[in-house]
Design a protein around this motif. Sequence first.
Motif, PDB file in Angstrom:
ATOM      1  N   LEU A   1       4.167  13.815   6.016  1.00 36.27           N
ATOM      2  CA  LEU A   1       3.540  12.940   7.413  1.00 36.27           C
ATOM      3  C   LEU A   1       2.206  12.081   6.253  1.00 36.27           C
ATOM      4  O   LEU A   1       1.972  11.379   7.107  1.00 36.27           O
ATOM      5  CB  LEU A   1       2.927  13.771   8.635  1.00 36.27           C
ATOM      6  N   ILE A   2       2.043  13.025   5.155  1.00 39.56           N
ATOM      7  CA  ILE A   2       0.957  12.568   4.979  1.00 39.56           C
ATOM      8  C   ILE A   2       0.775  11.259   4.434  1.00 39.56           C
ATOM      9  O   ILE A   2      -0.308  10.860   4.920  1.00 39.56           O
ATOM     10  CB  ILE A   2       0.132  13.713   3.537  1.00 39.56           C
ATOM     11  N   LEU A   3       1.754  11.511   3.256  1.00 37.13           N
ATOM     12  CA  LEU A   3       1.665   9.326   3.062  1.00 37.13           C
ATOM     13  C   LEU A   3       2.720   8.106   4.369  1.00 37.13           C
ATOM     14  O   LEU A   3       1.269   7.126   4.084  1.00 37.13           O
ATOM     15  CB  LEU A   3       2.861   9.426   1.211  1.00 37.13           C
ATOM     16  N   PRO A   4       3.053   8.420   4.651  1.00 39.52           N
ATOM     17  CA  PRO A   4       3.393   7.325   5.791  1.00 39.52           C
ATOM     18  C   PRO A   4       1.874   7.513   6.933  1.00 39.52           C
ATOM     19  O   PRO A   4       1.428   6.496   7.267  1.00 39.52           O
ATOM     20  CB  PRO A   4       4.521   7.633   6.858  1.00 39.52           C
ATOM     21  N   VAL A   5       1.464   8.256   7.254  1.00 34.96           N
ATOM     22  CA  VAL A   5       0.570   8.356   8.297  1.00 34.96           C
ATOM     23  C   VAL A   5      -0.928   7.513   7.484  1.00 34.96           C
ATOM     24  O   VAL A   5      -1.759   6.507   8.519  1.00 34.96           O
ATOM     25  CB  VAL A   5      -0.349   9.861   8.970  1.00 34.96           C
ATOM     26  N   ILE A   6      -1.826   8.231   6.609  1.00 39.70           N
ATOM     27  CA  ILE A   6      -2.023   7.270   5.423  1.00 39.70           C
ATOM     28  C   ILE A   6      -2.410   6.147   5.200  1.00 39.70           C
ATOM     29  O   ILE A   6      -3.117   5.029   5.876  1.00 39.70           O
ATOM     30  CB  ILE A   6      -2.442   7.729   4.339  1.00 39.70           C
ATOM     31  N   THR A   7      -0.612   5.538   5.251  1.00 37.80           N
ATOM     32  CA  THR A   7      -0.440   4.605   4.967  1.00 37.80           C
ATOM     33  C   THR A   7      -0.992   3.230   6.230  1.00 37.80           C
ATOM     34  O   THR A   7      -1.466   1.970   6.308  1.00 37.80           O
ATOM     35  CB  THR A   7       1.001   3.684   4.600  1.00 37.80           C
ATOM     36  N   LEU A   8      -0.038   3.657   7.081  1.00 38.65           N
ATOM     37  CA  LEU A   8      -0.022   2.553   8.199  1.00 38.65           C
ATOM     38  C   LEU A   8      -2.008   3.111   9.099  1.00 38.65           C
ATOM     39  O   LEU A   8      -2.307   2.209   9.267  1.00 38.65           O
ATOM     40  CB  LEU A   8       0.423   3.506   9.794  1.00 38.65           C
ATOM     41  N   GLY A   9      -2.782   4.679   8.894  1.00 36.72           N
ATOM     42  CA  GLY A   9      -3.577   4.584   9.313  1.00 36.72           C
ATOM     43  C   GLY A   9      -5.066   3.969   8.777  1.00 36.72           C
ATOM     44  O   GLY A   9      -5.375   3.084   9.598  1.00 36.72           O
ATOM     45  N   LEU A  10      -4.643   3.592   7.613  1.00 40.76           N
ATOM     46  CA  LEU A  10      -5.635   3.164   7.191  1.00 40.76           C
ATOM     47  C   LEU A  10      -5.563   1.075   6.968  1.00 40.76           C
ATOM     48  O   LEU A  10      -7.011   0.640   7.565  1.00 40.76           O
ATOM     49  CB  LEU A  10      -4.841   2.639   5.039  1.00 40.76           C
ATOM     50  N   ILE A  11      -4.839   0.353   6.652  1.00 39.68           N
ATOM     51  CA  ILE A  11      -4.811  -0.488   7.582  1.00 39.68           C
ATOM     52  C   ILE A  11      -5.691  -0.963   8.742  1.00 39.68           C
ATOM     53  O   ILE A  11      -5.827  -1.762   8.988  1.00 39.68           O
ATOM     54  CB  ILE A  11      -2.970  -1.115   7.161  1.00 39.68           C
ATOM     55  N   LEU A  12      -4.782   0.189   9.430  1.00 36.12           N
ATOM     56  CA  LEU A  12      -5.079  -0.806  11.209  1.00 36.12           C
ATOM     57  C   LEU A  12      -7.027   0.075  10.901  1.00 36.12           C
ATOM     58  O   LEU A  12      -7.318  -0.670  11.998  1.00 36.12           O
ATOM     59  CB  LEU A  12      -4.277   0.472  12.373  1.00 36.12           C
ATOM     60  N   SER A  13      -7.300   0.710  10.594  1.00 35.35           N
ATOM     61  CA  SER A  13      -8.622   1.076  10.650  1.00 35.35           C
ATOM     62  C   SER A  13      -9.930   0.104   9.597  1.00 35.35           C
ATOM     63  O   SER A  13     -10.945   0.420  10.290  1.00 35.35           O
ATOM     64  CB  SER A  13      -9.236   2.328   9.701  1.00 35.35           C
ATOM     65  N   GLY A  14      -9.289  -0.873   9.481  1.00 32.09           N
ATOM     66  CA  GLY A  14     -10.916  -1.936   8.757  1.00 32.09           C
ATOM     67  C   GLY A  14     -10.732  -2.635  10.027  1.00 32.09           C
ATOM     68  O   GLY A  14     -12.039  -3.061  10.414  1.00 32.09           O
ATOM     69  N   VAL A  15      -9.373  -3.476  11.575  1.00 30.55           N
ATOM     70  CA  VAL A  15     -10.359  -3.685  12.329  1.00 30.55           C
ATOM     71  C   VAL A  15     -11.397  -3.086  13.375  1.00 30.55           C
ATOM     72  O   VAL A  15     -11.557  -3.519  14.150  1.00 30.55           O
ATOM     73  CB  VAL A  15      -8.748  -4.478  12.772  1.00 30.55           C
TER      74      VAL A  15
ATOM     75  N   LEU B   1       0.655  -1.605  -0.482  1.00 31.18           N
ATOM     76  CA  LEU B   1      -0.349  -0.383   0.286  1.00 31.18           C
ATOM     77  C   LEU B   1       1.153   1.223   0.495  1.00 31.18           C
ATOM     78  O   LEU B   1       0.419   2.293  -0.881  1.00 31.18           O
ATOM     79  CB  LEU B   1      -0.834  -0.275   1.342  1.00 31.18           C
ATOM     80  N   GLY B   2       1.871   0.883   0.622  1.00 33.66           N
ATOM     81  CA  GLY B   2       2.563   2.560   0.920  1.00 33.66           C
ATOM     82  C   GLY B   2       3.488   2.455  -0.642  1.00 33.66           C
ATOM     83  O   GLY B   2       3.347   3.878  -0.903  1.00 33.66           O
ATOM     84  N   LEU B   3       4.206   1.681  -1.183  1.00 30.86           N
ATOM     85  CA  LEU B   3       4.610   1.465  -2.720  1.00 30.86           C
ATOM     86  C   LEU B   3       3.902   2.397  -3.827  1.00 30.86           C
ATOM     87  O   LEU B   3       4.312   3.184  -3.786  1.00 30.86           O
ATOM     88  CB  LEU B   3       4.795   0.420  -3.120  1.00 30.86           C
ATOM     89  N   LEU B   4       2.103   2.015  -3.190  1.00 28.10           N
ATOM     90  CA  LEU B   4       0.593   2.256  -4.686  1.00 28.10           C
ATOM     91  C   LEU B   4       0.721   3.891  -3.871  1.00 28.10           C
ATOM     92  O   LEU B   4       0.813   4.231  -5.271  1.00 28.10           O
ATOM     93  CB  LEU B   4      -0.162   1.842  -3.899  1.00 28.10           C
ATOM     94  N   LEU B   5       1.324   4.316  -3.182  1.00 26.98           N
ATOM     95  CA  LEU B   5       0.550   5.738  -2.727  1.00 26.98           C
ATOM     96  C   LEU B   5       1.716   6.253  -2.790  1.00 26.98           C
ATOM     97  O   LEU B   5       1.324   7.650  -3.692  1.00 26.98           O
ATOM     98  CB  LEU B   5       0.194   5.830  -1.399  1.00 26.98           C
ATOM     99  N   GLN B   6       2.409   6.289  -2.963  1.00 25.38           N
ATOM    100  CA  GLN B   6       4.130   6.237  -3.406  1.00 25.38           C
ATOM    101  C   GLN B   6       4.309   7.072  -4.173  1.00 25.38           C
ATOM    102  O   GLN B   6       4.351   8.220  -5.283  1.00 25.38           O
ATOM    103  CB  GLN B   6       5.342   6.086  -3.447  1.00 25.38           C
ATOM    104  N   LEU B   7       3.555   5.629  -5.326  1.00 23.82           N
ATOM    105  CA  LEU B   7       3.630   5.714  -6.979  1.00 23.82           C
ATOM    106  C   LEU B   7       2.301   6.787  -7.668  1.00 23.82           C
ATOM    107  O   LEU B   7       2.604   8.191  -8.315  1.00 23.82           O
ATOM    108  CB  LEU B   7       3.262   4.824  -7.496  1.00 23.82           C
ATOM    109  N   LEU B   8       1.536   6.461  -6.878  1.00 25.26           N
ATOM    110  CA  LEU B   8       0.063   7.298  -7.190  1.00 25.26           C
ATOM    111  C   LEU B   8       0.688   8.852  -6.918  1.00 25.26           C
ATOM    112  O   LEU B   8       0.543   9.803  -8.255  1.00 25.26           O
ATOM    113  CB  LEU B   8      -1.016   6.978  -7.462  1.00 25.26           C
ATOM    114  N   PHE B   9       0.851   9.464  -5.590  1.00 25.26           N
ATOM    115  CA  PHE B   9       0.342  10.499  -5.233  1.00 25.26           C
ATOM    116  C   PHE B   9       2.093  11.320  -5.464  1.00 25.26           C
ATOM    117  O   PHE B   9       1.948  12.530  -5.812  1.00 25.26           O
ATOM    118  CB  PHE B   9       0.066  10.823  -3.829  1.00 25.26           C
ATOM    119  N   ALA B  10       2.938  10.600  -5.442  1.00 22.84           N
ATOM    120  CA  ALA B  10       4.702  11.395  -4.832  1.00 22.84           C
ATOM    121  C   ALA B  10       4.910  11.748  -6.395  1.00 22.84           C
ATOM    122  O   ALA B  10       5.213  12.621  -7.024  1.00 22.84           O
ATOM    123  CB  ALA B  10       5.151  10.581  -3.899  1.00 22.84           C
ATOM    124  N   VAL B  11       4.760  10.358  -7.076  1.00 21.28           N
ATOM    125  CA  VAL B  11       5.652   9.949  -8.466  1.00 21.28           C
ATOM    126  C   VAL B  11       4.950  10.878  -9.683  1.00 21.28           C
ATOM    127  O   VAL B  11       5.343  11.665 -10.019  1.00 21.28           O
ATOM    128  CB  VAL B  11       6.427   9.250  -8.720  1.00 21.28           C
TER     129      VAL B  11
END
Length: 356
Positions: free
Chosen positions: A224-238, A168-178
């Motif tokens: 902070l935006i991308l790392p926080v979204i990556t970590l927060g999204l994963i945990l939000s499911g449970v 997920l982190g790599l995907l967000l990097q490719l889309l929003f950063a690259v």
Amino acid sequence: MIGIPAGIALLYVFVRGSAGLRRYVITRVLLTIPMIFILASLVFLVLRAIPGDPVTSSLGPKGSPELKQRLRTELGLEDPMIVQYGRFLGEVVTLDFGRSLVGGRRRIVDEMGERFPATLELIVPAALMALLLGIVPGTFAASRRRRTADYSLRLYSVIVYSMPIFWLGLLLQLLFAVHLGWVPVAGRIDAVVGTTVHRTTNILLIDTLLTGNWPAFWSVVHHLILPVITLGLILSGVFLRLTRINVIETLQQDYITAARARGVKEWVVVYRHALKNAMIPVITLIGLQVAILLAGAVLTETVFSWPGMGRYLVERISVRDYTAVQSVITMFAIFVALISLAVDIVYSLLDPRVRY
């Protein structure tokens, strides 16, 4: 710094709590001590059970036998195992873990002190985001049970929880950063802007706010935006799934039926009465999720080159710096134990049945 959550909870209990609550908290604190002892012992035994010599792994083939022998003596590896174990427990008690095997052999506690604030700066917003994205949609899904919104949110929770965090982190990097260039690919702050920050706590959000350094503050937020979204999204499911099922069960209670019969508005019934009583199991889960949060931080920090404890751990594993690895894992264990203690205290404040 790692004892702040438990310290605040303890202070509140001993100032405002009842005698029964204080007895419960004292018992819980006393139980935390052997738990930390067991965790530290497991870390010591597991690292000693791993095949290979840490000195040989650290120095490689270029290390002379004399140098290896001198380093083994300095590290105490020639001592009997029981002596090493006693020395390690003493280091845990004093939080002084000796010196690193590499990088100028600095004190490990100094190296961790430089990196732990970066990890806190990452996991606290991520945890808040996970709670926000879990509790509010979870309550909404419960109030719309077996409707399209409920099925959609349940599907979302399954998808985000099953995603590998590094993917997920790599995907967000490719889309929003690259591709879009909206946010930085990696790092904690722009290199040039970072030189203007006066570091007091080394939590850059706080340091830049205290000094009114707004360009640096926005640079930190930007990173902070991308790392926080990556970590927060994963945990939000449970959190979403747990909140949903607890709110559904609460909505079937008699007092909820009585509130509806009295004409109380539905959003008041759901978000004020049902959600409040459904939160207790969710709060309990927060303590359990801290360990997952730290494990996720290791991967997130590696993907985003975030200079925190997780990346430090990966770097030290790669150079076989076993003293640093042992120290970081022990600190993670102590942190999880203290957070669990804080959660138990908060749990006892919310549910009086726990302490009797």
